[in-house]
Motif scaffolding. Sequence first.
Motif, PDB file in Angstrom:
ATOM      1  N   ILE A 196       8.152   1.298   7.646  1.00  0.00           N
ATOM      2  CA  ILE A 196       7.871   2.316   8.655  1.00  0.00           C
ATOM      3  C   ILE A 196       8.862   3.459   8.470  1.00  0.00           C
ATOM      4  N   VAL A 197       8.327   4.659   8.227  1.00  0.00           N
ATOM      5  CA  VAL A 197       9.188   5.809   7.925  1.00  0.00           C
ATOM      6  C   VAL A 197       9.018   6.942   8.922  1.00  0.00           C
ATOM      7  N   ARG A 214      12.184  -6.469  17.723  1.00  0.00           N
ATOM      8  CA  ARG A 214      11.924  -5.147  17.166  1.00  0.00           C
ATOM      9  C   ARG A 214      13.029  -4.717  16.205  1.00  0.00           C
ATOM     10  N   GLU A 215      14.226  -5.226  16.401  1.00  0.00           N
ATOM     11  CA  GLU A 215      15.342  -4.862  15.529  1.00  0.00           C
ATOM     12  C   GLU A 215      15.142  -5.353  14.109  1.00  0.00           C
ATOM     13  N   LEU A 216      14.368  -6.433  13.934  1.00  0.00           N
ATOM     14  CA  LEU A 216      14.115  -6.942  12.591  1.00  0.00           C
ATOM     15  C   LEU A 216      13.219  -6.000  11.799  1.00  0.00           C
ATOM     16  N   LEU A 217      12.335  -5.288  12.471  1.00  0.00           N
ATOM     17  CA  LEU A 217      11.420  -4.363  11.807  1.00  0.00           C
ATOM     18  C   LEU A 217      12.016  -2.976  11.679  1.00  0.00           C
ATOM     19  N   VAL A 218      12.709  -2.515  12.744  1.00  0.00           N
ATOM     20  CA  VAL A 218      13.314  -1.179  12.744  1.00  0.00           C
ATOM     21  C   VAL A 218      14.771  -1.317  13.201  1.00  0.00           C
ATOM     22  N   PRO A 219      15.711  -1.486  12.277  1.00  0.00           N
ATOM     23  CA  PRO A 219      17.120  -1.709  12.648  1.00  0.00           C
ATOM     24  C   PRO A 219      17.763  -0.525  13.377  1.00  0.00           C
ATOM     25  N   ASN A 220      17.333   0.701  13.075  1.00  0.00           N
ATOM     26  CA  ASN A 220      17.945   1.894  13.655  1.00  0.00           C
ATOM     27  C   ASN A 220      17.495   2.066  15.118  1.00  0.00           C
ATOM     28  N   GLY A 278       1.629   6.250  16.847  1.00  0.00           N
ATOM     29  CA  GLY A 278       1.315   5.361  15.743  1.00  0.00           C
ATOM     30  C   GLY A 278       2.508   5.274  14.810  1.00  0.00           C
ATOM     31  N   ALA A 279       2.437   4.364  13.853  1.00  0.00           N
ATOM     32  CA  ALA A 279       3.529   4.173  12.885  1.00  0.00           C
ATOM     33  C   ALA A 279       3.058   4.602  11.497  1.00  0.00           C
ATOM     34  N   VAL A 280       3.908   5.348  10.812  1.00  0.00           N
ATOM     35  CA  VAL A 280       3.619   5.772   9.444  1.00  0.00           C
ATOM     36  C   VAL A 280       4.260   4.769   8.495  1.00  0.00           C
ATOM     37  N   LEU A 281       3.424   4.115   7.701  1.00  0.00           N
ATOM     38  CA  LEU A 281       3.895   3.073   6.790  1.00  0.00           C
ATOM     39  C   LEU A 281       3.790   3.606   5.358  1.00  0.00           C
ATOM     40  N   VAL A 282       4.906   3.612   4.646  1.00  0.00           N
ATOM     41  CA  VAL A 282       4.937   4.050   3.244  1.00  0.00           C
ATOM     42  C   VAL A 282       5.584   2.956   2.410  1.00  0.00           C
ATOM     43  N   ASP A 283       4.850   2.461   1.434  1.00  0.00           N
ATOM     44  CA  ASP A 283       5.357   1.392   0.560  1.00  0.00           C
ATOM     45  C   ASP A 283       5.896   0.215   1.371  1.00  0.00           C
ATOM     46  N   GLY A 284       5.200  -0.133   2.461  1.00  0.00           N
ATOM     47  CA  GLY A 284       5.571  -1.295   3.249  1.00  0.00           C
ATOM     48  C   GLY A 284       6.690  -1.081   4.238  1.00  0.00           C
ATOM     49  N   ALA A 339       0.842  -1.188   0.000  1.00  0.00           N
ATOM     50  CA  ALA A 339       0.000   0.000   0.000  1.00  0.00           C
ATOM     51  C   ALA A 339       0.879   1.240   0.000  1.00  0.00           C
ATOM     52  N   SER A 340       0.437   2.280  -0.684  1.00  0.00           N
ATOM     53  CA  SER A 340       1.260   3.490  -0.778  1.00  0.00           C
ATOM     54  C   SER A 340       1.449   4.151   0.576  1.00  0.00           C
ATOM     55  N   ALA A 341       0.419   4.114   1.435  1.00  0.00           N
ATOM     56  CA  ALA A 341       0.544   4.718   2.768  1.00  0.00           C
ATOM     57  C   ALA A 341      -0.523   4.156   3.701  1.00  0.00           C
ATOM     58  N   ARG A 342      -0.132   3.943   4.944  1.00  0.00           N
ATOM     59  CA  ARG A 342      -1.061   3.540   5.993  1.00  0.00           C
ATOM     60  C   ARG A 342      -0.635   4.220   7.295  1.00  0.00           C
ATOM     61  N   LEU A 343      -1.621   4.622   8.103  1.00  0.00           N
ATOM     62  CA  LEU A 343      -1.358   5.175   9.422  1.00  0.00           C
ATOM     63  C   LEU A 343      -1.801   4.133  10.437  1.00  0.00           C
ATOM     64  N   LEU A 344      -0.840   3.400  10.992  1.00  0.00           N
ATOM     65  CA  LEU A 344      -1.137   2.346  11.952  1.00  0.00           C
ATOM     66  C   LEU A 344      -1.211   2.942  13.350  1.00  0.00           C
ATOM     67  N   PRO A 345      -2.244   2.621  14.114  1.00  0.00           N
ATOM     68  CA  PRO A 345      -2.408   3.242  15.432  1.00  0.00           C
ATOM     69  C   PRO A 345      -1.459   2.674  16.472  1.00  0.00           C
ATOM     70  N   SER A 346      -1.397   3.323  17.601  1.00  0.00           N
ATOM     71  CA  SER A 346      -0.594   2.848  18.730  1.00  0.00           C
ATOM     72  C   SER A 346      -0.995   1.428  19.097  1.00  0.00           C
ATOM     73  N   GLY A 347       0.001   0.542  19.208  1.00  0.00           N
ATOM     74  CA  GLY A 347      -0.264  -0.834  19.586  1.00  0.00           C
ATOM     75  C   GLY A 347      -0.724  -1.722  18.461  1.00  0.00           C
ATOM     76  N   ASP A 348      -0.683  -1.254  17.218  1.00  0.00           N
ATOM     77  CA  ASP A 348      -1.112  -2.081  16.095  1.00  0.00           C
ATOM     78  C   ASP A 348      -0.272  -3.360  16.025  1.00  0.00           C
ATOM     79  N   THR A 349      -0.919  -4.451  15.620  1.00  0.00           N
ATOM     80  CA  THR A 349      -0.246  -5.743  15.569  1.00  0.00           C
ATOM     81  C   THR A 349       1.006  -5.718  14.702  1.00  0.00           C
ATOM     82  N   TYR A 350       1.030  -4.881  13.684  1.00  0.00           N
ATOM     83  CA  TYR A 350       2.175  -4.847  12.765  1.00  0.00           C
ATOM     84  C   TYR A 350       3.487  -4.595  13.503  1.00  0.00           C
TER      85      TYR A 350
END
Length: 296
Positions: free
Chosen positions: A246-247, A217-223, A238-244, A198-209
């Motif tokens: 988290i940005v 957590r390091e596998l999803l967000v290395p930094n 929440g998490a901002v998801l752009v093109d799959g 998806a081009s963009a999604r706004l995932l809320p606090s605590g979203d399963t993603y």
Amino acid sequence: MPRAALLSIHARVEGTKPSTWEDPSLVQLWGPRHHAYVIAAQDVAVFTLGRLPDGGGALRIAEDLASRLHRHLRGARMAHSDAGRAIEGHPNRLRYAAPTGTVLIRWDGARQPTIWTVPRPKVDPRDARLELARRYLHLFGPTTAEAFAEWAGISPQGGVAAFNALRRSLTPVRTPIGESWILASDEPTLRAASGRAASARLLPSGDTYFLLQGRDRELLVPNALFRRALWTSRVWPGAVLVDGEIVGTWRRALGAVTIQKWRRLPRAARDAVEMEAATLPLPDLQRGAVVVRWDD
């Protein structure tokens, strides 16, 4: 939480409305770590009996609280605070009865939850525990028994026992953070090329993603800096998801959505995020009334 669950559904299901979280196919309960969850009604046994203590004092407390709550309510619904004070003195203690599968709630995120009792699911707690572990592996894998136990709010020994019981259906994998496990049935999907995100999604606090535990957590967000911004010590943003990917993070205050991005985004990506924000099914706002503020 119910309001966050609405936005989680919106991120995945077209046509989500402000009232969708109250659809009859969904129920609320105190789930993993005694947090409020919105789940499919057919999955009550998985998310309750799957976390039932294996024995000892914790099991006796859960069963005793559930029994006394059932006798007190006599089929009625009552404010959580009133029921808790009547049978236990402290309302929050009632959460420990939830793993029996007999306690449901309704909470809109503002006032006290309403609580009532239902018949116990006719499912063996061990079977429910194994299904809960399968769900966790499918959604969060590669992962470990320890991470599963922390997420589910069960003992570390319980997590290990569940993974051991599933061993024949698991595949060991090596990740940048160490040895982990996946469901063997998920290997083809994990090896397949990624589809269009998806081009963009706004995932809320605590979203399963991004509801990950420990080093997973390091596998999803290395930094490390970005991990601290997403998984804070207080209420998560929440998490901002752009093109799959988290940005950045986001928070909302009434009709204002403030986005803190982690890197420069092209105009097309910013437009996609703003369009997604405008479609959020917020019950307290009219569609299109959201204003996006970029914290540059």
